[in-house]
Design an enzyme around this catalytic site. Sequence first.
Site, PDB file in Angstrom:
ATOM      1  N   HIS A 188       0.810  -1.212   0.000  1.00 19.88           N
ATOM      2  CA  HIS A 188       0.000   0.000   0.000  1.00 19.88           C
ATOM      3  C   HIS A 188       0.843   1.261   0.000  1.00 19.88           C
ATOM      4  O   HIS A 188       0.395   2.305  -0.462  1.00 19.88           O
ATOM      5  CB  HIS A 188      -0.997  -0.023   1.158  1.00 19.88           C
ATOM      6  CG  HIS A 188      -2.158  -0.894   0.847  1.00 19.88           C
ATOM      7  ND1 HIS A 188      -2.210  -2.207   1.237  1.00 19.88           N
ATOM      8  CD2 HIS A 188      -3.265  -0.667   0.097  1.00 19.88           C
ATOM      9  CE1 HIS A 188      -3.321  -2.742   0.767  1.00 19.88           C
ATOM     10  NE2 HIS A 188      -3.979  -1.837   0.084  1.00 19.88           N
ATOM     11  N   GLU A 429     -11.873  -9.809  -5.129  1.00 24.58           N
ATOM     12  CA  GLU A 429     -10.434  -9.838  -4.868  1.00 24.58           C
ATOM     13  C   GLU A 429     -10.003 -11.120  -4.154  1.00 24.58           C
ATOM     14  O   GLU A 429      -8.877 -11.227  -3.683  1.00 24.58           O
ATOM     15  CB  GLU A 429      -9.980  -8.587  -4.103  1.00 24.58           C
ATOM     16  CG  GLU A 429     -10.782  -8.263  -2.867  1.00 24.58           C
ATOM     17  CD  GLU A 429     -10.306  -6.983  -2.189  1.00 24.58           C
ATOM     18  OE1 GLU A 429      -9.246  -6.434  -2.538  1.00 24.58           O
ATOM     19  OE2 GLU A 429     -11.005  -6.533  -1.274  1.00 24.58           O
ATOM     20  N   ASP A 453      -5.091  -8.044  -4.535  1.00 26.78           N
ATOM     21  CA  ASP A 453      -5.365  -9.164  -3.634  1.00 26.78           C
ATOM     22  C   ASP A 453      -5.741 -10.417  -4.412  1.00 26.78           C
ATOM     23  O   ASP A 453      -5.368 -11.521  -4.020  1.00 26.78           O
ATOM     24  CB  ASP A 453      -6.473  -8.792  -2.639  1.00 26.78           C
ATOM     25  CG  ASP A 453      -5.919  -7.997  -1.482  1.00 26.78           C
ATOM     26  OD1 ASP A 453      -4.857  -8.387  -0.970  1.00 26.78           O
ATOM     27  OD2 ASP A 453      -6.502  -6.969  -1.111  1.00 26.78           O
ATOM     28  N   CYS A 500     -10.023  -2.174 -10.311  1.00 31.01           N
ATOM     29  CA  CYS A 500      -9.430  -1.053  -9.577  1.00 31.01           C
ATOM     30  C   CYS A 500      -8.064  -1.424  -8.999  1.00 31.01           C
ATOM     31  O   CYS A 500      -7.407  -0.589  -8.381  1.00 31.01           O
ATOM     32  CB  CYS A 500     -10.370  -0.547  -8.488  1.00 31.01           C
ATOM     33  SG  CYS A 500     -10.704  -1.778  -7.233  1.00 31.01           S
TER      34      CYS A 500
HETATM   35  C1  PEP Z   1      -6.848  -4.745  -4.658  1.00 35.07           C
HETATM   36  O1  PEP Z   1      -6.699  -5.629  -3.810  1.00 35.07           O
HETATM   37  O2  PEP Z   1      -6.563  -4.877  -5.861  1.00 35.07           O
HETATM   38  C2  PEP Z   1      -7.351  -3.423  -4.254  1.00 35.07           C
HETATM   39  C3  PEP Z   1      -7.681  -2.520  -5.140  1.00 35.07           C
HETATM   40  O3  PEP Z   1      -7.420  -3.151  -2.930  1.00 35.07           O
HETATM   41  P1  PEP Z   1      -6.119  -2.862  -2.034  1.00 35.07           P
HETATM   42  O4  PEP Z   1      -4.940  -2.731  -2.961  1.00 35.07           O
HETATM   43  O5  PEP Z   1      -6.371  -1.626  -1.274  1.00 35.07           O
HETATM   44  O6  PEP Z   1      -6.047  -4.072  -1.178  1.00 35.07           O
HETATM   45 MG    MG Z   2      -7.541  -5.418  -1.845  1.00 33.52          MG
END
Ligand code: PEP
Ligand code: MG
Length: 538
Positions: A188, A429, A453, A500
């Site tokens: 992140h 995910e 994920d 996303c």
């Molecule tokens: C993902 O898992 O692709 C996602 C968009 O959520 P995060 O990266 O915040 O886990």
């Molecule tokens: Mg995620």
Amino acid sequence: MIIREGKSVFKGVAIGSIFVYKKAEKTVNKETVDNIDAELERFETAKAKALEQLKSLYEKALRDVGEEEAMIFDVHQMLLDDLDYNDSIRGIIENDHMNAEYAVFMTCEQFAAMFLSMDDDYMRGRAADIKDISERVISILNGTQVSPEAMPEPVIIVAEDLAPSETVQFEKDKLLALVTQKGSANSHTAILARTMNIPSLVTTDIEIEQEYHGRTAVVDGFAGLIYIDPDEITLAKLQEKKGRADEQRALLQEMKGKETVTRSGKHVHLYSNIGGLQDVDAVLDNDSEGIGLFRSEFLYLGRDSYPTEEEQFEAYKNVVSRMNGKKVIIRTLDIGADKQADYFDIPQEENPALGFRAIRICLTREEVFKTQLRALYRASAFGTLSIMFPMIISVKEVLRIKEIVEEVKLELDRSDIPYGNVELGIMIETPAAAVISDLLAPHVDFFSIGSNDLSQYTLAIDRQNQSLDTFFDPHHEAILRLIQMTIENAHKNGAWCGICGELGADMELTAKFIQMGIDELSVSPGYTLELRKRIREC
Ligand code: PEP
Ligand code: MG
């Protein structure tokens, strides 16, 4: 000149001075000192620095979240100036000949115990504040903490590693680049760097030496290199490279105002991912068509208590209003795994990524969930707001979520509080969600594929573990098949489907995603114009 290599997570060139960021040291050494005056002076200097930091934190909070929330930093300044608190510290240094760190630590213990023994709830709450200000002074004395906000110029942060809760606290205007010894491209912190549009390196073979602090450096996010004290020729070359990158970016400006449509006329919604209010400018600057993922958990990080309904409402309302009718998809709290906030008191887990996170927390702490949903529904009256839920694995979860949503709406109706027409979606995910996407789709308006994920769980590769990079294949057939399956099942059931996760910005896959029938791609704001160009070429 020193050159170190890392893995680039955002391209670009940054030139500036290094800020060596170290985590606050929690241990305090007890030492006797001979020079009492010098020790008193050390304390006074550290205290002045802490006051300066608190003042800028107050101003930042005032700008970002409003006066009520900013007040805490005002209270901290008053506590730090408190006569009894200061007398106690000075007394321990003067009478017991103790070092300043220890004097602050002992005073903190005494004062916190005194506050905790009081009857009044408000006064008991001050114990945490005393600890907070004392830790700040101690870490300044230890030389382990200085806030980049206190720097006069934007800086290149060099750190061993950065937790999302730390990164989120940096003021964007004060950052030129991030360089970490650890970290992974899908962490992140890397995602935040991309959202902020700043060149960043992870897994860099750099020493975290205090002596680098303040030295000139260049981060080359194209080559994955950091140059410390670059010689004149290197500096000139890199300045030229930076100039070319700026020109490239300028050329992409012609994509502004153009439709995101393929040559054969298929329109793809091109949205942005954000972490908070501070990213909305970048969304608008890059002519994004909406927000496809607002990671709302960042509102919960880097603080000591849950954000209130009012505070969240203000933040969501602000984003929705600024987007002026464009779609804003807000993901509910996705805390846990690498995104931790102490006040959630999540028990230590063997495998946090497979543990108590995201929707699992919301469905077991309904009050926390309902507070967020109330704030979201209230904000929906001010624009086009959609809500999506992370880490879903079953239909049962979706049905329970919808029941809770109905309860929240009923409460709002009873209080005559208006709300808009809110689309509800889920993130796909987990492999489980992708495989049963045919069963999930009838219950939602949309799917948003969280490829970060989805890749981690499908390939059984921890997204935080950079040592597994050689095994990681973002284009693995298993992931692509799950994406294809998810899109088909959405469409068969009248739902739309977007991506996303970071894969949405992978331009080698753009044509493939379009062939699969993807309806929306949501990416870091800095990728918007380049991706629009790529889609228009498809
Ligand atoms: C993902 O898992 O692709 C996602 C968009 O959520 P995060 O990266 O915040 O886990
Ligand atoms: Mg995620």
